[in-house]
Scaffold this active site. Structure first.
Site, short mmCIF file in Angstrom:
data_model
loop_
_atom_site.label_atom_id
_atom_site.label_comp_id
_atom_site.label_asym_id
_atom_site.label_seq_id
_atom_site.Cartn_x
_atom_site.Cartn_y
_atom_site.Cartn_z
N ASP A 167 0.83 -1.21 0.00
CA ASP A 167 0.00 0.00 0.00
C ASP A 167 0.86 1.25 0.00
O ASP A 167 2.03 1.21 0.33
CB ASP A 167 -0.81 0.05 1.30
CG ASP A 167 -2.02 -0.86 1.23
OD1 ASP A 167 -2.26 -1.43 0.16
OD2 ASP A 167 -2.69 -0.98 2.27
N LYS A 190 -4.31 2.78 -2.77
CA LYS A 190 -5.05 3.13 -1.56
C LYS A 190 -4.76 4.57 -1.18
O LYS A 190 -4.22 4.86 -0.15
CB LYS A 190 -4.65 2.23 -0.36
CG LYS A 190 -5.28 0.88 -0.33
CD LYS A 190 -6.70 0.97 0.20
CE LYS A 190 -7.44 -0.31 -0.04
NZ LYS A 190 -6.87 -1.39 0.73
N MET A 199 -7.89 8.62 9.42
CA MET A 199 -8.48 9.17 8.19
C MET A 199 -9.42 10.34 8.49
O MET A 199 -10.48 10.46 7.89
CB MET A 199 -9.25 8.08 7.44
CG MET A 199 -8.37 6.91 7.03
SD MET A 199 -9.27 5.52 6.34
CE MET A 199 -9.79 4.67 7.81
N1 SAH Z 1 -4.05 -0.08 9.22
C1 SAH Z 1 -3.51 1.22 9.53
C2 SAH Z 1 -4.50 2.33 9.32
C3 SAH Z 1 -4.91 2.54 7.92
S1 SAH Z 1 -6.05 3.88 7.75
C4 SAH Z 1 -3.00 1.22 10.97
O1 SAH Z 1 -3.27 0.27 11.73
O2 SAH Z 1 -2.32 2.17 11.34
C5 SAH Z 1 -5.00 5.19 7.30
C6 SAH Z 1 -4.94 6.24 8.38
O3 SAH Z 1 -4.04 5.85 9.39
C7 SAH Z 1 -4.40 7.56 7.91
O4 SAH Z 1 -5.41 8.34 7.33
C8 SAH Z 1 -3.90 8.18 9.18
O5 SAH Z 1 -4.97 8.73 9.91
C9 SAH Z 1 -3.40 6.97 9.95
N2 SAH Z 1 -1.94 6.80 9.82
C10 SAH Z 1 -1.30 5.75 9.33
N3 SAH Z 1 0.03 5.90 9.43
C11 SAH Z 1 0.23 7.09 10.02
C12 SAH Z 1 1.38 7.82 10.42
N4 SAH Z 1 2.63 7.34 10.22
N5 SAH Z 1 1.22 9.01 11.00
C13 SAH Z 1 -0.02 9.50 11.23
N6 SAH Z 1 -1.14 8.85 10.88
C14 SAH Z 1 -1.03 7.66 10.29
#
Ligand code: SAH
Length: 465
Positions: free
Chosen positions: A250, A272, A385
């Protein structure tokens, strides 16, 4: 080679430890693990050893060393703080040709003890020839991360089927090829994932199958890559990344993490990005099935944790329906990673007794969240998100009773060197987009715990940006 590395059988055999302090206790523990009969001679003894003596695990005599203590012993360790005694024990052992080790004094040793990675019956021993025990320990720590904890179980399984395999493949080369494919393939992965029965069944099938059949058999690893910092991925994720044939990844998977994937693996970008999915979810699901059917080891690599707003569930549902073997490897989810790196404990006895993860990606701009339950006191809310719903989040939480002064943190590119943390309140949140140039991915943390950031902030990423 300065020393001959060997593994010595001490089970039920008499070994002598001279000394009763902490160092002696460490050596005794190791001897006991290998099943030795241990006698300790020392005028003083530490609590740990005393306890072992009282339990009958070791014999102990509370006195100074006598030469006759060495009679009938197959191995001697001196760990006293009296240089003279250590020297004497070492010389005497030398005369009697008994292997002797003197703690922290390689000159007086005629054997040295390595750092051990114990996956019994598999053991890996690391030695620096006594020159730096610290270096040996560091090396050991590195190796630990590459050798799955279940290696011992794998070795025992292999041992059980050794004769069967020998009968099935009379030719040594064929046998070797067979074991190589088993030890690098599905059987060992099943075992490492704790699916011992399936591993056994797969091994039996492979033994009774035709020669070619066992080599095939694709599978899918659904792996969480964590929030960005490559150090935060799990040992298992790293191992699977290095053995996968194809990687479907992704946008959220960071570049340094992609760099750790096996060099010659085929890489497929699944996209994505908000509102512009490069591959539709259905085609990703189908792609995984197709690649596995081709006999490939497919790594489905996702940001954070695959089961937290990652659609991991949907992907493996299709695999399960199609009978494709898979395993799921958790990753550190963005909420946990970003909160830690921003110095914001998600729960705290004084501020928050609960923490809720919600998606701020509101379908068609409509508000589907249960704002009433979100706006309760003493809980932390983490919005994934949520960037495009900032005005709604601010408005609804205030409308449902949270004080407008409730602190809010926006953590951008959390855990990476480009991490940025912006502290706001619910009231000031809507203006933030106009004041700062916010970039994805960003997570929003709402709750009193955010106030701890000021005190607990520790990670500063790349100060230059
Ligand atoms: N499966 C992932 C989430 C996917 S949804 C998890 O468990 O983290 C995607 C959202 O995750 C983004 O819109 C943001 O809000 C958050 N996100 C993912 N990585 C991030 C990061 N390094 N810093 C801040 N927000 C993050």
């Amino acid at each position: 080679m300065d020393y001959l590395p060997i593994f010595l059988k001490v089970q039920d055999r008499p070994c002598l430890v001279v000394g009763g302090g902490k160092v002696a206790a460490r050596k005794v523990a190791l001897l006991l693990r290998a099943g030795a009969r241990v006698t300790i001679i020392s005028p003083q003894i530490c609590d740990d050893l005393l306890q072992k003596a009282e339990q009958g695990d070791v014999l102990h005599e509370l006195r100074a060393f006598r030469d006759t203590d060495m009679d009938d012993k197959i191995l001697v360790i001196a760990a006293t703080d009296d240089e003279g005694v250590n020297r004497h024990v070492s010389r005497l052992a030398g005369e009697r040709h008994i292997p002797a080790n003197v703690a922290d004094n390689p000159q007086l040793c005629n054997f040295i003890m390595p750092s051990v990675i114990d996956r019994s019956p598999v053991q890996v021993a690391v030695s620096t020839g006594g020159s730096s025990p610290v270096l040996a320990r560091l090396l050991r720590a590195r190796l630990e991360s590459f050798i799955p904890a279940a290696y011992g179980r794998l070795a025992r399984l292999v041992d059980e089927y050794r004769q069967d395999v020998k009968r099935r493949f009379a030719e040594p080369a064929k046998r070797r090829y067979f074991w190589e494919s088993i030890l690098q393939g599905r059987v060992s992965e099943l075992l490492f994932a704790g699916q011992e029965d399936q591993a056994r069944r797969a091994l039996e099938e492979a033994i009774h199958d035709t020669d070619e059949a066992f080599a095939a058999g694709g599978e899918v690893y659904l792996v969480g890559a964590g929030p960005g910092d490559p150090d935060l991925i799990t040992f298992r994720a790293l191992r699977l990344m290095q053995q996968a044939d194809v990687v479907v990844y992704d946008r959220l998977v960071s570049e340094p993490i992609m760099d750790m994937v096996r060099r010659d693996a085929e890489l497929i970008y699944a996209g994505k990005q908000r509102d512009q999915h490069t591959l539709s979810q259905e085609s990703i699901n189908e792609l995984l099935v197709r690649l596995a059917r081709e006999g490939k080891r497919v790594l489905r690599l996702k940001g954070g944790d695959p089961f937290i707003f990652g659609r991991g569930g949907e992907e493996i549902e299709t695999l399960a329906e199609q009978g494709i073997p898979f395993q799921v490897v958790p990753g550190i989810t963005a909420a946990a990673g970003c909160a830690s790196y921003a110095g914001i404990p998600l729960t705290h006895r004084d501020y928050a007794q609960a923490c809720i993860f919600v998606t701020g990606h509101l379908k068609d701009g409509t508000v589907e969240l249960d704002w009433e339950s979100l706006a309760r006191p003493a809980q932390t809310i983490v919005f994934y998100m949520g960037m495009h719903s900032i005005p709604v989040i601010s408005r609804e939480l205030i409308a449902h009773g949270l004080p407008a002064s409730t602190p809010v943190a926006l953590v951008q590119k959390g855990t990476t060197r480009e991490q940025r943390v912006y502290i706001e309140t619910l009231a000031s949140l809507p203006d933030v987009a106009t004041r700062k140039s916010l970039k994805p991915p960003t997570i929003i943390i709402v709750g009193e715990v955010v106030s701890l950031h000021e005190k607990l902030d520790w990670f500063h990423g790349n100060q230059l940006n």
